[in-house]
Design an enzyme around this catalytic site. Structure first.
Site, PDB file in Angstrom:
ATOM      1  N   ARG A 118       0.831  -1.225   0.000  1.00 37.37           N
ATOM      2  CA  ARG A 118       0.000   0.000   0.000  1.00 37.37           C
ATOM      3  C   ARG A 118       0.857   1.265   0.000  1.00 37.37           C
ATOM      4  O   ARG A 118       0.431   2.291  -0.546  1.00 37.37           O
ATOM      5  CB  ARG A 118      -0.954  -0.012   1.200  1.00 37.37           C
ATOM      6  CG  ARG A 118      -2.158  -0.905   0.961  1.00 37.37           C
ATOM      7  CD  ARG A 118      -3.094  -0.934   2.137  1.00 37.37           C
ATOM      8  NE  ARG A 118      -4.373  -1.531   1.773  1.00 37.37           N
ATOM      9  CZ  ARG A 118      -5.249  -1.994   2.651  1.00 37.37           C
ATOM     10  NH1 ARG A 118      -4.989  -1.946   3.946  1.00 37.37           N
ATOM     11  NH2 ARG A 118      -6.382  -2.513   2.235  1.00 37.37           N
ATOM     12  N   LYS A 279     -12.949  -9.655   9.079  1.00 33.60           N
ATOM     13  CA  LYS A 279     -13.938  -8.570   9.159  1.00 33.60           C
ATOM     14  C   LYS A 279     -15.319  -9.122   8.808  1.00 33.60           C
ATOM     15  O   LYS A 279     -15.936  -8.735   7.805  1.00 33.60           O
ATOM     16  CB  LYS A 279     -13.543  -7.428   8.217  1.00 33.60           C
ATOM     17  CG  LYS A 279     -12.278  -6.691   8.669  1.00 33.60           C
ATOM     18  CD  LYS A 279     -11.913  -5.574   7.713  1.00 33.60           C
ATOM     19  CE  LYS A 279     -10.653  -4.856   8.151  1.00 33.60           C
ATOM     20  NZ  LYS A 279     -10.152  -3.912   7.157  1.00 33.60           N
ATOM     21  N   GLY A 435      -5.592  -5.637   2.285  1.00 35.40           N
ATOM     22  CA  GLY A 435      -4.250  -5.501   2.847  1.00 35.40           C
ATOM     23  C   GLY A 435      -3.641  -6.828   3.254  1.00 35.40           C
ATOM     24  O   GLY A 435      -2.499  -7.141   2.886  1.00 35.40           O
ATOM     25  N   GLY A 458     -12.410  -4.761   1.070  1.00 34.65           N
ATOM     26  CA  GLY A 458     -13.813  -4.353   1.195  1.00 34.65           C
ATOM     27  C   GLY A 458     -14.223  -3.460   0.043  1.00 34.65           C
ATOM     28  O   GLY A 458     -15.322  -3.594  -0.502  1.00 34.65           O
TER      29      GLY A 458
HETATM   30  N1  LIG Z   1     -10.194 -18.360  11.444  1.00 35.60           N
HETATM   31  C1  LIG Z   1      -9.777 -17.130  11.732  1.00 35.60           C
HETATM   32  N2  LIG Z   1      -9.951 -16.628  12.971  1.00 35.60           N
HETATM   33  C2  LIG Z   1      -9.518 -15.374  13.269  1.00 35.60           C
HETATM   34  N3  LIG Z   1      -8.898 -14.550  12.396  1.00 35.60           N
HETATM   35  C3  LIG Z   1      -8.712 -15.014  11.155  1.00 35.60           C
HETATM   36  C4  LIG Z   1      -9.139 -16.305  10.764  1.00 35.60           C
HETATM   37  N4  LIG Z   1      -8.794 -16.477   9.468  1.00 35.60           N
HETATM   38  C5  LIG Z   1      -8.184 -15.355   9.068  1.00 35.60           C
HETATM   39  N5  LIG Z   1      -8.116 -14.469  10.073  1.00 35.60           N
HETATM   40  C6  LIG Z   1      -7.472 -13.141  10.075  1.00 35.60           C
HETATM   41  O1  LIG Z   1      -8.091 -12.295   9.140  1.00 35.60           O
HETATM   42  C7  LIG Z   1      -7.224 -11.187   8.960  1.00 35.60           C
HETATM   43  C8  LIG Z   1      -7.455 -10.551   7.625  1.00 35.60           C
HETATM   44  O2  LIG Z   1      -8.822 -10.216   7.496  1.00 35.60           O
HETATM   45  P1  LIG Z   1      -9.350  -9.025   6.594  1.00 35.60           P
HETATM   46  O3  LIG Z   1      -8.899  -7.727   7.148  1.00 35.60           O
HETATM   47  O4  LIG Z   1     -10.821  -9.233   6.456  1.00 35.60           O
HETATM   48  O5  LIG Z   1      -8.595  -9.299   5.211  1.00 35.60           O
HETATM   49  P2  LIG Z   1      -8.039  -8.241   4.144  1.00 35.60           P
HETATM   50  O6  LIG Z   1      -7.123  -7.287   4.882  1.00 35.60           O
HETATM   51  O7  LIG Z   1      -7.331  -9.059   3.136  1.00 35.60           O
HETATM   52  O8  LIG Z   1      -9.248  -7.542   3.611  1.00 35.60           O
HETATM   53  C9  LIG Z   1      -5.815 -11.731   9.129  1.00 35.60           C
HETATM   54  O9  LIG Z   1      -5.144 -10.944  10.090  1.00 35.60           O
HETATM   55  C10 LIG Z   1      -6.036 -13.167   9.612  1.00 35.60           C
HETATM   56  O10 LIG Z   1      -5.200 -13.525  10.693  1.00 35.60           O
HETATM   57  O1  LIG Z   2      -7.683  -2.609   5.201  1.00 31.43           O
HETATM   58  C1  LIG Z   2      -8.672  -2.072   4.720  1.00 31.43           C
HETATM   59  O2  LIG Z   2      -9.724  -2.761   4.225  1.00 31.43           O
HETATM   60  P1  LIG Z   2      -9.631  -4.289   3.722  1.00 31.43           P
HETATM   61  O3  LIG Z   2      -9.151  -5.135   4.879  1.00 31.43           O
HETATM   62  O4  LIG Z   2     -11.048  -4.624   3.353  1.00 31.43           O
HETATM   63  O5  LIG Z   2      -8.716  -4.302   2.542  1.00 31.43           O
HETATM   64  C2  LIG Z   2      -8.800  -0.593   4.568  1.00 31.43           C
HETATM   65  O6  LIG Z   2      -7.658   0.076   5.059  1.00 31.43           O
HETATM   66  C3  LIG Z   2     -10.067  -0.087   5.232  1.00 31.43           C
HETATM   67  O7  LIG Z   2     -10.006  -0.357   6.600  1.00 31.43           O
HETATM   68  P2  LIG Z   2     -11.362  -0.504   7.458  1.00 31.43           P
HETATM   69  O8  LIG Z   2     -12.054  -1.774   7.006  1.00 31.43           O
HETATM   70  O9  LIG Z   2     -10.894  -0.560   8.889  1.00 31.43           O
HETATM   71  O10 LIG Z   2     -12.196   0.723   7.157  1.00 31.43           O
END
Ligand SMILES: Nc1ncnc2c1ncn2[C@@H]1O[C@H](COP(=O)(O)OP(=O)(O)O)[C@@H](O)[C@H]1O
Ligand SMILES: O=C(OP(=O)(O)O)[C@H](O)COP(=O)(O)O
Length: 487
Positions: A118, A279, A435, A458
């Site tokens: 990023r 999330k 991320g 997201g």
């Molecule tokens: N089964 C699980 N329980 C808790 N956390 C998890 C699990 N599987 C994945 N994760 C966590 O999800 C996080 C990423 O989630 P998210 O922010 O939604 O993804 P991204 O950043 O790719 O959008 C990672 O830090 C990972 O450790």
């Molecule tokens: O990491 C982010 O989103 P992503 O995990 O869905 O890629 C963005 O920085 C937005 O963060 P937020 O979901 O806390 O608003």
């Protein structure tokens, strides 16, 4: 803006975006009647914010009608957003530019950046501004702090940012207030000031107008390059646009829209989405819309336990969103009704604590004991997911399959990353967003073979849903250029 009387076709201002990897396709002419000159342009360049059908069609039709503003106009108009590339030294020299980037990078326990994707992605816009003599006031959030939280300070980003930009970045201890104003006043042309995490103020996420005004008062104009946060209407993404003119799109934002809108509006089918991560509450809702778009939906990560529990299974101490159980049940029913093949992992890797050295074992999804938590998908699931992916032509992936930061629970995520890399080599379109998902793919060393690495998880999912991204919507539209009609 086009007047009602103008009997012309309008076309897009030429964009100077330097790094478009667009493979975007044209909109189906049956959805929206566009002029032939517009039809030949990538979709996102015309729209700047919206995504696929049917919302896209309705949105475009409404906006075209609004711009026409009356009867008799024969033209159509571009809704592209004004680009930072349209701003030259004449517009920028000596100007204070508030730049919102998404520098929400993963950090380890020692505050080391574990993936700088990023930060690297934000550099072209910053360089363009400083090379044209602007004073850059750079802002971002990091994580989801509740108030001022030292571990979410942007300070650890300064060395890498400075190295990539090629000048020493100055760091402010706050994002508003007299100390920040002093630093802005002493910033030379071509200098960069990094504000502290904008989420240290609760007013940021509330999009409080007074707070937005304070942020905006630091600068003369606004550039939004935070694609990863474009789905949030926050003070530093949406609020400031009310007080700063022009408010324009950065190169990264444009590049992401160029690629993603095209790729997901008319995907090669079969089209699969893989959704995981942690999330759950913000992404489970997306699944409903995904069921309208995709042929195959694979769920992993922390997302799955809410679905298991909704089906009456025990999930131990796994991540669950209790208030989403009914939603999970209805999503399973909807998938069936729509004929979408929704796959949940059949086995999971469980742990006796949330730690890298936890005891672990593989169990069927229906046999998670009390006191244990699921932290990865199991080998049978990897196999069935891989078989499902073998049938696809387009895949969008957001959210790791497990807690990949701990080696013991990285196997599922790494296997899926390798599978997507393998399929990319066979011509399948592979889009990785988010991320942590991008960090996981980087960790495996296969990022460069994917079709598109998106800095927003997201945000890219909401784009795929057909939602407008408020951070983009609020930006100024490119001024349409009149082209004489031959009629
Ligand atoms: N089964 C699980 N329980 C808790 N956390 C998890 C699990 N599987 C994945 N994760 C966590 O999800 C996080 C990423 O989630 P998210 O922010 O939604 O993804 P991204 O950043 O790719 O959008 C990672 O830090 C990972 O450790
Ligand atoms: O990491 C982010 O989103 P992503 O995990 O869905 O890629 C963005 O920085 C937005 O963060 P937020 O979901 O806390 O608003």
């Amino acid at each position: 803006m086009a007047s009602a009387a103008a009997p012309t076709t309008f076309s897009l201002l030429h964009s100077t975006t330097p790094a478009s990897s667009s493979s975007a396709t044209s909109a189906s002419p049956s959805r929206v009647q566009l002029s032939s000159s517009l039809r030949s342009r990538p979709l996102a360049r015309r729209l700047g914010f919206a995504a696929a059908d049917p919302l896209l069609a309705a949105n475009v039709a409404a906006r075209v009608a609004a711009v026409r503003g009356g009867k008799g106009a024969r033209g159509v108009v571009s809704m592209a957003k004004k680009s930072v590339g349209e701003l030259s030294a004449a517009d920028l020299k000596g100007k204070k530019v508030f730049v919102r980037a998404d520098l929400n990078v993963p950090l380890d326990d020692n505050q080391n950046i574990t993936d700088d994707t990023r930060i690297r992605a934000a550099i072209p816009t910053i360089k363009h501004l400083i090379q044209n003599g602007a004073k850059v006031i750079l802002s971002s959030h990091l994580g989801r702090p509740k108030g001022v939280t030292p571990k979410y300070s942007l300070a650890p980003l300064v060395p890498r940012l400075s190295e990539l930009i090629g000048i020493q970045v100055v760091k402010a201890e706050d994002s508003i207030g007299p100390e920040v104003e002093k630093l802005v006043a002493s910033l030379p042309d071509g200098g960069v000031l990094l504000l502290e995490n904008v989420r240290f103020y609760k007013e940021e996420e509330k999009n409080d107008p007074e707070h937005a005004k304070k942020l905006a008062s630091l600068a003369d104009l606004f550039v939004n390059d935070a694609f990863g946060t474009a789905h949030r209407a926050h003070a530093s993404t949406e609020g400031v646009t009310k007080y700063l003119k022009p408010s324009v799109a950065g190169f990264l934002l444009q590049k992401e829209l160029d690629y993603l809108v095209g790729a997901v509006s008319s995907p090669k089918r079969p089209f699969a989405a893989i959704v995981g991560g942690s999330k759950v509450s913000s992404k489970i809702g997306v699944i409903e819309s995904l069921l309208e778009k995709v042929d195959i939906l694979l769920l992993g990560g922390g997302m799955i336990f809410t679905f298991y529990k909704a089906q009456g299974l025990s999930v131990g101490s796994s991540l669950v969103e209790e208030d989403k159980l009914d939603l999970a049940t209805s999503l399973l029913a909807k998938a069936k009704e729509k004929g979408v093949s929704l796959l949940l992992p059949s086995d999971v890797v469980i742990a006796d604590k949330f730690a890298p050295d936890a005891n672990s074992k593989v169990v069927p999804a229906s046999a998670i004991p009390d006191g244990w938590m699921g932290l990865d998908i199991g080998p049978d699931s990897v196999k069935s997911f891989s078989e499902a992916l073998d049938t696809t032509q387009t895949i969008i992936w957001n959210g790791p399959m497990g807690v990949f930061e701990f080696d013991k629970f990285a196997v599922g995520t790494e296997a899926i990353a390798k599978k997507l890399a393998d399929l990319s080599g066979k011509g399948v379109t592979t889009i990785i967003g988010g991320g942590d998902s991008v960090a996981a793919v980087e960790k495996v060393g296969v990022a460069s073979v994917m079709s598109h690495i998106s800095t927003g998880g997201g945000a890219s999912l909401e784009l795929l849903e057909g939602k407008e991204l408020p951070g983009v919507l609020a930006l100024d539209e490119a001024v349409p250029v009149a082209v004489r009609s031959k009629l």
